[in-house]
Scaffold this motif. Structure first.
Motif, PDB file in Angstrom:
ATOM      1  N   UNK A 460      13.137  -5.963  -3.362  1.00 28.98           N
ATOM      2  CA  UNK A 460      12.255  -5.992  -2.194  1.00 28.98           C
ATOM      3  C   UNK A 460      10.992  -6.786  -2.497  1.00 28.98           C
ATOM      4  N   UNK A 461      10.441  -7.395  -1.460  1.00 27.37           N
ATOM      5  CA  UNK A 461       9.144  -8.070  -1.558  1.00 27.37           C
ATOM      6  C   UNK A 461       8.072  -7.110  -1.061  1.00 27.37           C
ATOM      7  N   UNK A 462       7.052  -6.863  -1.881  1.00 27.85           N
ATOM      8  CA  UNK A 462       5.961  -5.958  -1.516  1.00 27.85           C
ATOM      9  C   UNK A 462       4.701  -6.781  -1.272  1.00 27.85           C
ATOM     10  N   UNK A 463       4.335  -7.026  -0.013  1.00 26.84           N
ATOM     11  CA  UNK A 463       3.129  -7.818   0.271  1.00 26.84           C
ATOM     12  C   UNK A 463       1.863  -7.046  -0.107  1.00 26.84           C
ATOM     13  N   UNK A 464       0.823  -7.785  -0.514  1.00 22.52           N
ATOM     14  CA  UNK A 464      -0.477  -7.173  -0.789  1.00 22.52           C
ATOM     15  C   UNK A 464      -1.545  -8.207  -0.428  1.00 22.52           C
ATOM     16  N   UNK A 465      -2.271  -8.694  -1.407  1.00 22.34           N
ATOM     17  CA  UNK A 465      -3.226  -9.789  -1.236  1.00 22.34           C
ATOM     18  C   UNK A 465      -3.264 -10.553  -2.549  1.00 22.34           C
ATOM     19  N   UNK A 466      -3.862 -11.732  -2.534  1.00 24.40           N
ATOM     20  CA  UNK A 466      -3.907 -12.520  -3.764  1.00 24.40           C
ATOM     21  C   UNK A 466      -4.674 -11.783  -4.856  1.00 24.40           C
ATOM     22  N   UNK A 467      -5.750 -11.091  -4.471  1.00 25.67           N
ATOM     23  CA  UNK A 467      -6.517 -10.328  -5.451  1.00 25.67           C
ATOM     24  C   UNK A 467      -5.740  -9.159  -6.017  1.00 25.67           C
ATOM     25  N   UNK A 468      -5.088  -8.392  -5.122  1.00 26.40           N
ATOM     26  CA  UNK A 468      -4.313  -7.232  -5.577  1.00 26.40           C
ATOM     27  C   UNK A 468      -3.152  -7.672  -6.465  1.00 26.40           C
ATOM     28  N   UNK A 470      -3.034 -10.369  -8.466  1.00 28.39           N
ATOM     29  CA  UNK A 470      -3.490 -10.757  -9.795  1.00 28.39           C
ATOM     30  C   UNK A 470      -3.953  -9.548 -10.616  1.00 28.39           C
ATOM     31  N   UNK A 471      -4.499  -8.542  -9.943  1.00 27.53           N
ATOM     32  CA  UNK A 471      -4.873  -7.310 -10.652  1.00 27.53           C
ATOM     33  C   UNK A 471      -3.629  -6.625 -11.205  1.00 27.53           C
ATOM     34  N   UNK A 472      -2.585  -6.538 -10.366  1.00 30.23           N
ATOM     35  CA  UNK A 472      -1.327  -5.928 -10.814  1.00 30.23           C
ATOM     36  C   UNK A 472      -0.717  -6.730 -11.961  1.00 30.23           C
TER      37      UNK A 472
END
Length: 577
Positions: A460-468, A470-472
């Motif tokens: 599955x693809x889990x959308x977030x944000x570019x910041x989230x 890179x943190x992950x």
């Protein structure tokens, strides 16, 4: 239920709404343009007037007002003074003024509409029954939905932000005005009738004074709801503290988010305390000591005159050497923050007035296509933004390529024992950590899962944000855990971490891409000098990587851009030849 659903065709509610919005924009475009133009003038004038007041004079003036209002209760004056000082210290004063303007104008419009409407509902039961479900709809509809018609009607900027804020913040004033009038004791109303009062006299002499406390409570809630909309309004171009909060969320910047959020808290508390103090019941007014506090009124008047005078002096003494103005928009990806700020700072150094606005990806393309913005250097083609280009290509101009060799795909740490998308089995919990749902690289990841058949295996693809994202990524690398993310190059994460792209033999993400500079259709004719600069703007992946890494290491986007410009002055000067 399923049987009944099969008996009736699906109602085309979505297409009906789209058709309605299209009809309104086609037939009332002149009205919307007039509202937008007038609204921009009012908002810019108010923001300019507030910003013209010297900061020290503004802080002292507001603190004096709070002392006059709260007397010996020093808590609010002290918080006002210290809170505003901190906002100024953090360099957020202009953003605070923009946010204050948006909140005040949207709240004022809500009060002008809401109080009479609430009174009408209290006086007419039929109107009450019609308006109540509309208010329910306005309050329960997700706030993000409001900026879709707002952009369709008014484009980008502060006016659609006010429009969305009014819809969201209006209901409390309407409901509380209705409730306040209905709660006026019947015997007092009957007494007014028995003395022969007209409807107007009864309303203004009896009902409104007695309902004042309830109505002011609704106004207070409206102010707080308008404040809560500033972040959403920033997604459609509204300036202010919301942009900082949104940028912090998208880049997982806790410190920046806290500073901008704290500034919003300062503004919210000051507005809340001031409006609560203004809510004085008739009993409070009767108990107040008369006449002997006239000095407070004269002091307040003197402060107002001083603030206005300071603003006028500042406006008259400040000159402008700007040659030409340009409106640039961008999506808040790390790469686009870097390129847009470098170009903006370079143009400012060469005499241009640059309005730099971060937007949602789809809104960015729409704003350039409809002429609300002049240009953007954030077009990833031919794949990432291929759908947007296909939709708007007839309404914009591709001025040139500003960076070559960009690449997107699925990225993993080099220590992972996998080299191709086809090799993925059960790594990383069968999850791809992606950025925003509407981004081209996210759609590419979804396409890859389908093309390689691993979506059927539980991936599955889990959308977030570019910041989230890179943190992950950083957290997983620190713990030596498996992780699969959507990546693009240039990006600072390739300089900071040891990463690799998963091979993509089926070309789900397309081939190597270029970053294009797109402009509105008639910019070349309207502003040929600015168009020439935009067309000449070119740099390399290594250049962009330097700026992005500086931003990641803690520099502001402006400072990082200025540093790069200083170190590459000859390259920058070539853009303006």
């Amino acid at each position: 239920m399923f049987v009944l659903a099969d008996l009736f065709p699906k109602l085309p509610l979505g297409p009906w709404v789209d058709s309605g919005i299209d009809w309104l924009t086609d037939h009332l475009s002149g009205l919307f343009d007039a509202i937008q133009s007038g609204g921009n003038v009012v908002m810019d004038t108010m923001t300019g007037a507030l910003s013209a007041i010297p900061v020290w004079l503004f802080i002292i003036g507001v603190t004096i007002f709070s002392i006059l209002m709260f007397g010996k209760k020093w808590g609010v004056p002290f918080f006002t003074f210290i809170g505003l000082l901190i906002v100024e210290n953090q360099g957020l004063w202009s953003d605070l003024m923009s946010t204050f303007t948006l909140v005040i104008i949207s709240s004022l419009i809500s009060v002008i509409i809401g109080v009479p409407l609430g009174i009408w509902m209290a006086k007419n039961e039929t109107v009450n029954k019609i308006i109540q479900p509309i208010l329910d709809f306005m309050q329960t509809m997700p706030a993000f939905v409001y900026w879709i018609p707002a952009v369709a009607f008014f484009g980008i900027g502060v006016v659609p932000g006010v429009f969305a804020s009014v819809i969201f913040a209006l209901p409390p004033t309407v409901r509380m005005s209705n409730l306040g009038i209905r709660q006026v004791p019947n015997d007092l109303v009957e007494a007014a009738d028995s003395f022969g009062s007209t409807g107007k006299q009864k309303l203004f002499k009896v009902e409104l004074p007695l309902a004042q406390g309830t109505i002011f409570s609704g106004i207070n809630q409206t102010l707080m709801l308008a404040l809560s909309m500033v972040v959403i309004a920033s997604m459609i171009g509204a300036p202010g503290l919301g942009r900082g909060v949104l940028s912090a969320v998208q880049n997982a910047d806790i410190g920046k988010g806290f500073v901008n959020g704290f500034s919003l808290v300062v503004l919210a508390i000051i507005i809340d305390r001031f409006t609560q103090k203004l809510n004085r019941t008739p009993a409070d007014k009767a108990a107040a000591e008369p006449a002997k506090h006239h000095w407070k009124g004269w002091t307040a008047l003197a402060v107002v005159v001083a603030m206005i005078g300071g603003g006028v002096v500042t406006s008259l003494t400040s000159g402008s050497s700007q040659k030409e103005s340009i409106k640039l928009v961008y999506v808040q990806w790390d790469s686009e923050v870097a390129s847009s700020n470098v170009l903006a700072q370079a143009m400012r150094q060469h005499g241009y007035e640059v309005d730099l606005t971060p937007l949602d990806n789809s809104i960015m393309w729409q704003s350039v296509a409809n002429g609300q913005a002049d240009a953007s250097v954030s077009a990833w083609l031919p794949t990432t933004h291929g759908a947007q280009y296909k939709k708007y290509k007839d309404d914009l101009d591709i001025a040139g390529t500003n960076l070559k060799g960009a690449k997107t795909g699925l990225v993993v740490p080099k220590y992972m024992d996998v080299d191709s998308i086809a090799d993925l089995q059960d790594q990383a919990g069968k999850k791809v950590t992606a950025i925003e749902p509407g981004a081209g690289v996210t759609k590419g990841a979804e396409k890859a899962l389908k093309d390689y058949g691993i979506g059927d295996q539980g991936w599955q693809v889990t959308p977030s944000s570019s910041g989230a994202m890179t943190v992950a990524l950083g957290k997983a690398i620190k713990a030596k855990q498996d992780i699969v993310v959507t990546g693009w190059e240039p990006h600072w994460m390739f300089q900071k971490y040891d990463l690799k792209y998963l091979k993509d033999p089926k070309q789900s993400f397309g081939s190597t891409e270029s970053l294009k500079t797109m402009t509105r259709k008639d910019l070349k004719q309207d502003k040929p000098d600015a168009y020439k600069v935009l067309k000449n703007f070119k740099w390399t992946k290594e250049d962009m990587g330097e700026v992005m890494l500086d931003i990641e290491d803690g520099k502001s986007a402006k400072k990082a851009a200025n540093t790069w410009i200083k170190n590459n002055q000859s390259k920058v000067d070539a853009w303006f030849k």
